[in-house]
Write an enzyme that holds these catalytic residues in place. Structure first.
Site, PDB file in Angstrom:
ATOM      1  N   HIS A   1      -4.575 -22.347  20.435  1.00 34.05           N
ATOM      2  CA  HIS A   1      -4.875 -21.617  19.197  1.00 34.05           C
ATOM      3  C   HIS A   1      -3.778 -21.844  18.170  1.00 34.05           C
ATOM      4  O   HIS A   1      -2.635 -22.183  18.507  1.00 34.05           O
ATOM      5  CB  HIS A   1      -5.045 -20.112  19.465  1.00 34.05           C
ATOM      6  CG  HIS A   1      -3.749 -19.388  19.760  1.00 34.05           C
ATOM      7  ND1 HIS A   1      -2.991 -18.790  18.775  1.00 34.05           N
ATOM      8  CD2 HIS A   1      -3.086 -19.171  20.917  1.00 34.05           C
ATOM      9  CE1 HIS A   1      -1.922 -18.235  19.314  1.00 34.05           C
ATOM     10  NE2 HIS A   1      -1.956 -18.456  20.618  1.00 34.05           N
ATOM     11  N   CYS A   2      -4.150 -21.678  16.895  1.00 36.15           N
ATOM     12  CA  CYS A   2      -3.178 -21.702  15.810  1.00 36.15           C
ATOM     13  C   CYS A   2      -3.166 -20.312  15.194  1.00 36.15           C
ATOM     14  O   CYS A   2      -3.522 -19.334  15.843  1.00 36.15           O
ATOM     15  CB  CYS A   2      -3.519 -22.785  14.794  1.00 36.15           C
ATOM     16  SG  CYS A   2      -5.135 -22.582  14.008  1.00 36.15           S
ATOM     17  N   ALA A   3      -2.786 -20.180  13.931  1.00 34.60           N
ATOM     18  CA  ALA A   3      -2.650 -18.855  13.315  1.00 34.60           C
ATOM     19  C   ALA A   3      -3.983 -18.134  13.190  1.00 34.60           C
ATOM     20  O   ALA A   3      -4.046 -16.907  13.286  1.00 34.60           O
ATOM     21  CB  ALA A   3      -2.001 -18.998  11.937  1.00 34.60           C
TER      22      ALA A   3
ATOM     23  N   ARG B   1      -7.326 -19.854  14.314  1.00 34.95           N
ATOM     24  CA  ARG B   1      -8.450 -20.473  15.020  1.00 34.95           C
ATOM     25  C   ARG B   1      -8.193 -20.673  16.512  1.00 34.95           C
ATOM     26  O   ARG B   1      -7.097 -21.037  16.911  1.00 34.95           O
ATOM     27  CB  ARG B   1      -8.751 -21.836  14.393  1.00 34.95           C
ATOM     28  CG  ARG B   1      -9.434 -21.765  13.042  1.00 34.95           C
ATOM     29  CD  ARG B   1      -9.435 -23.116  12.366  1.00 34.95           C
ATOM     30  NE  ARG B   1      -8.128 -23.422  11.800  1.00 34.95           N
ATOM     31  CZ  ARG B   1      -7.806 -24.599  11.275  1.00 34.95           C
ATOM     32  NH1 ARG B   1      -8.676 -25.577  11.283  1.00 34.95           N
ATOM     33  NH2 ARG B   1      -6.609 -24.790  10.773  1.00 34.95           N
TER      34      ARG B   1
END
Length: 467
Positions: free
Chosen positions: A26-28, A30
Site C-alpha cells: 500500500h501507499c498513502a 491505495r
C-alpha cells in the site's frame, strides 16, 4: 457499517480470490495488489465495496483507492487473511517488467525524482516564509524596515533555502544510482564531486564573475550547482559501469577496486563529456519550457491547466518534476505550479458538485471526502472514484482547470516551491501573491462546480449508466 475484516474479505474475493493474488502492498491512499490473472478481477464489484473510492489497473498493479488512514487498516486485515505482503518498492520492481518501453522509462524517471521532492518541498516553504517576513508591510507591524534585518539572519535563511539546490546533483546522482542498481553512496560522492569547491562555481560563471576551466583548449569545465540532467545521466552511466566492474573484479578486491574505478572513470566522463553536453541540452529544454510558459494571452495556462489531469491519469506526469526543479534552480520561482494547482482544485470542485447534488447516500459519502482530498492536493479519489467513473464531471473539471490556469498565467503567479497544491500550496505564495493564488483556485473550483451541477451530473444520468 462493515468491519474492516469483512471489507478485506470482499476485496480478496472480488479480485479473483486468494489464489489469484501474488502480493499486496500500500501507499498513502491505495491498496496495491499484484495478481496472476488480470481477467479474473471484477472491477465493478470492487467499486461497490464499502469504503472503496475507486479502482483501476495501472503499472502492473490493481490499485484500490481507500484513502489515508483507511488503507493502512484494510491492508493489515488483508495480510492477516493470508495474503503475502511486499513493499511498494518490491512491487515496483515487478511492475517495471510490464508495460511499454516508454511507460517503463516514465516510471523509472518518477522513481528517481519522487524521493527528492520532500527536500525541495521544504526548501520551497522556507523560501515562502522568508518572502513573507521580508515584506515591508509585515516588518512595519513590528516597527522594522528591511534595513533592520541582520546579516546573520539573512545568512541563516540562505542556509535553509540554498542548500538543497547547491547540492542538487548529489541528490540526483544518489537517487539515480539507487534506482539503476548501483551503490547509492558512490552516486552521492560522484554528485558531490560535481559541485566540488575546487571547480569554478556554476552561478559565478553564469554571472560572468568567474571563468570556466578550459581543458584541451575547448572543453569548459565548471561546477554543476543546481544542475539536474548531467547528474541524472552520469548516475545512469555510473550505476551501469559499477555493475559491470563488479562482475569482473574478484570478490576479495571488490571493496577496493570497484568504487575506485567507478569514481575515477565517472568523474572524467562527467566533467569532460556528460557535463558539457547535457548541460547544454538542459539549457535548451529550460529555455523551451520558459518560452511555452510565457506564451501571451494566457494560452499556456489554458492548455496546461486543461490537460494536466489527463496527463496524471496516463501516469506520465512525473516527467515534469525535472522541469519544475530546473525552473526553481534557474529562476528562483515556479510558474508551472500555479497552473497545475488550478487543475487539481477544479477536479475537487467537480466532485463537490456531484456530492452535493446526488441523493444517493453511497455516492455522496464517496464524493464529498474525495473533493476534500483534492483540495488538499490529492486528486486520485476524486478522479478515479467519482469524476472519471461518470465521465462528464471529469471533463467539467478539465474545463475548470483550463479557466483557472488561464488566469494564473495572466496574473503571472510564481510559486517559491513545488509539489504541493491548493490549500497546502498557499504556503508557496507568501511572497505577496496569496490573494491572487486564492482567487485563481476559487475560479477553477467555481467553474468546474457550476458546469458539473448544470451539465455534468444528475441522478438521472446515474440511473441511465446503471441500466
Amino acid at each position: 457499517m462493515a468491519e474492516n475484516r469483512d471489507i478485506a474479505k470482499s476485496i480478496i474475493d472480488a479480485v479473483g480470490g486468494q489464489e489469484n493474488i501474488l502480493s499486496a502492498a500500500h501507499c498513502a491512499t491505495r491498496l496495491r495488489i499484484m495478481v496472476k490473472d488480470k481477467e479474473k478481477i471484477d472491477n465493478e464489484r470492487v467499486e461497490e465495496i464499502e469504503k472503496v473510492k475507486g479502482a483501476f489497473f495501472n503499472s502492473g498493479q490493481f490499485q484500490i483507492i481507500l484513502g489515508t488512514g483507511t488503507v493502512n487498516k484494510i491492508y493489515e486485515e488483508v495480510t492477516k487473511l493470508g495474503i503475502n505482503s511486499s513493499t511498494k518498492g518490491e512491487q515496483a520492481e515487478e511492475a517495471a517488467k510490464s508495460g511499454s518501453r516508454f511507460q517503463r522509462a516514465i516510471r523509472t524517471f518518477g522513481d528517481v525524482f519522487v524521493p527528492i521532492i520532500p527536500a525541495l518541498v521544504a526548501t520551497g516553504l522556507f523560501m515562502g516564509l522568508r518572502g513573507l517576513v521580508m515584506q515591508e508591510e509585515i516588518l512595519r507591524l513590528f516597527g522594522m524596515t528591511p534595513g533592520d534585518i541582520s546579516e546573520n539572519f539573512l545568512l541563516f535563511t540562505q542556509i535553509l533555502t540554498d542548500t538543497a539546490f547547491i547540492f542538487l546533483p548529489a541528490l540526483v546522482a544518489w537517487s539515480t544510482f539507487r534506482v539503476f542498481g548501483g551503490s547509492p553512496i558512490i552516486g552521492l560522492v560522484l554528485g558531490l564531486m560535481l559541485v566540488s569547491p575546487a571547480l569554478p562555481n556554476a552561478w559565478g560563471v553564469a554571472g560572468g564573475e568567474v571563468e570556466p576551466l578550459m581543458f584541451m583548449g575547448f572543453i569548459p569545465v565548471v561546477g554543476y550547482q543546481g544542475s539536474v540532467l548531467p547528474a541524472f545521466i552520469a548516475g545512469i552511466v555510473g550505476a551501469k559501469l559499477e555493475k559491470q566492474i563488479r562482475k569482473r573484479v574478484p570478490d576479495a578486491f571488490d571493496l577496493i577496486i570497484t568504487p575506485f574505478l567507478t569514481l575515477l572513470i565517472m568523474i572524467f566522463l562527467a566533467l569532460f563529456v556528460i557535463g558539457p553536453v547535457f548541460h547544454m541540452v538542459e539549457e535548451y529544454i529550460l529555455a523551451g519550457t520558459i518560452a511555452v510558459l510565457e506564451w501571451p494571452f494566457g494560452i499556456s495556462g489554458l492548455l496546461i491547466g486543461g490537460l494536466n489531469q489527463i496527463i496524471v491519469v496516463s501516469g506520465v506526469h512525473h516527467v515534469f518534476n525535472m522541469l519544475e526543479i530546473s525552473l526553481l534552480e534557474s529562476l528562483g520561482y515556479n510558474q508551472y505550479n500555479a497552473i497545475v494547482t488550478c487543475a487539481v482544485a477544479a477536479q475537487g470542485g467537480a466532485a463537490l458538485a456531484v456530492g452535493l447534488k446526488t441523493k444517493t447516500k453511497k455516492l455522496k459519502a464517496l464524493a464529498l471526502p474525495s473533493s476534500l482530498s483534492a483540495f488538499l492536493g490529492i486528486t486520485e479519489p476524486a478522479i478515479f472514484g467519482v469524476n472519471l467513473r461518470y465521465g462528464k464531471p471529469f471533463i467539467m473539471g478539465l474545463i475548470g482547470g483550463g479557466v483557472g490556469g488561464f488566469f494564473a498565467s495572466i496574473f503571472g503567479l510564481k510559486a517559491t516551491g513545488m509539489a504541493i497544491t491548493v490549500i497546502p500550496g498557499t504556503l508557496l505564495y507568501l511572497n505577496g501573491q496569496i490573494l491572487l493564488y486564492l482567487l485563481v483556485n476559487i475560479i477553477a473550483i467555481a467553474t468546474a462546480f457550476v458546469l458539473t451541477w448544470m451539465f455534468g451530473f444528475s441522478d438521472e444520468m446515474l440511473k441511465e449508466q446503471q441500466q
